[in-house]
Design an enzyme around this catalytic site. Structure first.
Site, PDB file in Angstrom:
ATOM      1  N   HIS A 159      21.768  22.592 -55.134  1.00  0.00           N
ATOM      2  CA  HIS A 159      21.812  22.502 -53.667  1.00  0.00           C
ATOM      3  C   HIS A 159      22.319  23.788 -53.014  1.00  0.00           C
ATOM      4  CE1 HIS A 159      20.671  18.330 -53.603  1.00  0.00           C
ATOM      5  NE2 HIS A 159      21.698  17.969 -54.355  1.00  0.00           N
ATOM      6  N   ASP A 195      16.290  16.741 -61.172  1.00  0.00           N
ATOM      7  CA  ASP A 195      17.390  15.991 -60.557  1.00  0.00           C
ATOM      8  C   ASP A 195      16.804  15.024 -59.515  1.00  0.00           C
ATOM      9  OD1 ASP A 195      20.659  16.378 -60.083  1.00  0.00           O
ATOM     10  OD2 ASP A 195      19.607  15.737 -58.258  1.00  0.00           O
TER      11      ASP A 195
HETATM   12  C1  SP5 Z   1      23.871  17.803 -57.797  1.00  0.00           C
HETATM   13  C2  SP5 Z   1      23.689  16.502 -57.065  1.00  0.00           C
HETATM   14  O1  SP5 Z   1      23.158  15.556 -57.634  1.00  0.00           O
HETATM   15  N1  SP5 Z   1      24.170  16.420 -55.823  1.00  0.00           N
HETATM   16  C3  SP5 Z   1      24.010  15.233 -55.054  1.00  0.00           C
HETATM   17  C4  SP5 Z   1      24.796  15.234 -53.792  1.00  0.00           C
HETATM   18  C5  SP5 Z   1      24.635  13.943 -53.045  1.00  0.00           C
HETATM   19  N2  SP5 Z   1      25.629  13.764 -52.077  1.00  0.00           N
HETATM   20  C6  SP5 Z   1      25.386  12.717 -51.094  1.00  0.00           C
HETATM   21  C7  SP5 Z   1      25.484  11.364 -51.703  1.00  0.00           C
HETATM   22  C8  SP5 Z   1      25.145  10.270 -50.718  1.00  0.00           C
HETATM   23  C9  SP5 Z   1      25.055   8.958 -51.426  1.00  0.00           C
HETATM   24  N3  SP5 Z   1      24.632   7.934 -50.562  1.00  0.00           N
HETATM   25  C10 SP5 Z   1      24.280   6.683 -51.213  1.00  0.00           C
HETATM   26  C11 SP5 Z   1      25.459   5.806 -51.482  1.00  0.00           C
HETATM   27  C12 SP5 Z   1      25.030   4.570 -52.224  1.00  0.00           C
HETATM   28  N4  SP5 Z   1      26.143   3.693 -52.479  1.00  0.00           N
HETATM   29 ZN    ZN Z   2      21.261  14.933 -57.780  1.00  0.00          ZN
END
Ligand code: SP5
Ligand code: ZN
Length: 347
Positions: A159, A195
């Site tokens: 990212h 990913d």
């Molecule tokens: C490297 C990588 O996989 N980074 C991912 C970053 C994601 N961050 C935001 C996550 C938001 C999750 N929302 C869903 C929650 C479900 N319980």
């Molecule tokens: Zn990811």
């Protein structure tokens, strides 16, 4: 298969993540890398190599010097302003705002970040800097003639763009490794990003370039983070037109219900383009039990994934990205690497 690993990853250990409106322990935690290390060792992969030290100019081939200077000093400046708590941004230069670089640390965090889910802690810089060395050590093995290697990077990287951190990522390990391969003999390098989330940073870094092909299979950004990049009509720009391929897939996608076909097409594109080496951004957050994801891949599916990647017939550097179901992470990574090895044809 050589595995590159450093215990210094554990220096990145945030206190909280804002997720679904609640402050929770971060899903991107040290246990991730430890369970993967234990699993690859138990499966007979190795030797486990410590990273060599690479100079900062390998990083500034991909990231801006200003961004690197910011990241390496952000914690100290944050502590001076607020005390020893995770450094997090609170607003962003979105529509109607100017893209000015502020002076205050809070403004700098806002300028250089893309989300509030990526804490900068006391050990973040050391951990992220070491993850780059892990990736570059793997890249050097490939450049030196090895057919494959696994860089067990943590924190992840895909990212992170030239001057942006976020999504648990600070420095783009896979992009830096791909650039290293370009700078040390490979004319055409592909990055295959499997990913669950779109590799927005890697795409942005190489978007206008004809020497690095980026292909990504990921959750549809209409539904899923990072929401604002990763659509199928992003095909590259300028000299890089035609060198970017996105495969957004809907929530609920499984191996047989869209994933395998997308991966197959991504691999065909990489092969047809004429890549000389491939860097795989290996996230296993496509797993059915992943706590933040909505795909349905099973543990045996990762064997198939490894086999398909092997059929590219290219020198392959696996770089660890996401995957948050700690109980299954080891098996899913081991299956990917085992599938790859068992199907790889020695050139
Ligand atoms: C490297 C990588 O996989 N980074 C991912 C970053 C994601 N961050 C935001 C996550 C938001 C999750 N929302 C869903 C929650 C479900 N319980
Ligand atoms: Zn990811």
């Amino acid at each position: 298969m050589d595995v590159v690993y450093s215990e210094l990853h554990a220096l990145q250990n945030g206190a909280y993540e804002l997720i679904g409106g609640q402050l929770q322990p971060p899903v991107e935690k040290p246990e991730r890398a430890e369970t993967i290390r234990a699993a690859v060792e138990a499966a007979g992969f190795g030797p486990l190599l410590s990273p060599e030290s690479f100079p900062d100019d390998t990083i500034t081939r991909v990231h801006t010097p200003e961004f690197v200077a910011f990241l390496s000093t952000a914690w100290d400046r944050w502590v001076e302003a607020h005390g020893p708590y995770d450094a997090l941004p609170l607003n962003w230069p979105v529509r109607t705002f100017r893209q000015k670089i502020p002076e205050a640390i809070d403004g700098l965090l806002s300028y250089y970040s893309l989300d509030a889910g990526t804490p900068i802690t006391a050990g973040t810089w050391k951990a992220a800097r070491t993850a780059v060395d892990v990736a570059l050590t793997g890249a050097r093995l490939i450049q030196g003639g090895k057919r494959h290697a696994f860089a067990l990077c943590r924190p992840p990287g895909h990212h992170a763009a030239a001057d942006l951190y976020g999504g648990y990522c600070f420095l783009n390990n896979a992009a830096i490794a791909a650039q290293y391969l370009r700078d040390n003999g490979a004319a055409k390098v592909a990055v295959l990003d499997v990913d669950y989330h779109h590799g927005n940073g890697t795409q942005a870094i190489f978007y206008d370039r004809a020497d690095v092909f980026f292909a990504s299979v990921h959750a549809d950004p209409l539904q899923e983070y990072p929401f604002f990049l990763g659509y199928a009509d992003e095909t590259g720009t300028g000299a890089g037109e035609g060198c970017n391929a996105n495969y957004p897939l809907r929530w609920g996608t499984g191996w047989e219900t869209g994933y395998a076909d997308a991966l197959d097409d991504a691999c065909r594109r990489i092969h047809g383009w004429g890549a000389e080496a491939v860097v795989v951004s290996l996230g296993v957050d496509t797993f059915e039990q992943d706590p933040i994801s909505q795909f349905k891949l099973t543990t045996p599916d990762y064997t198939r994934m490894g086999e398909r990647i092997a059929r590219l017939g290219l020198p392959t550097l696996f770089v660890m990205e996401g995957g948050y179901d700690v109980a299954a992470l080891g098996d899913n990574v081991v299956n990917t690497l085992t599938g790859y090895l068992n199907a790889s044809v020695v050139a």
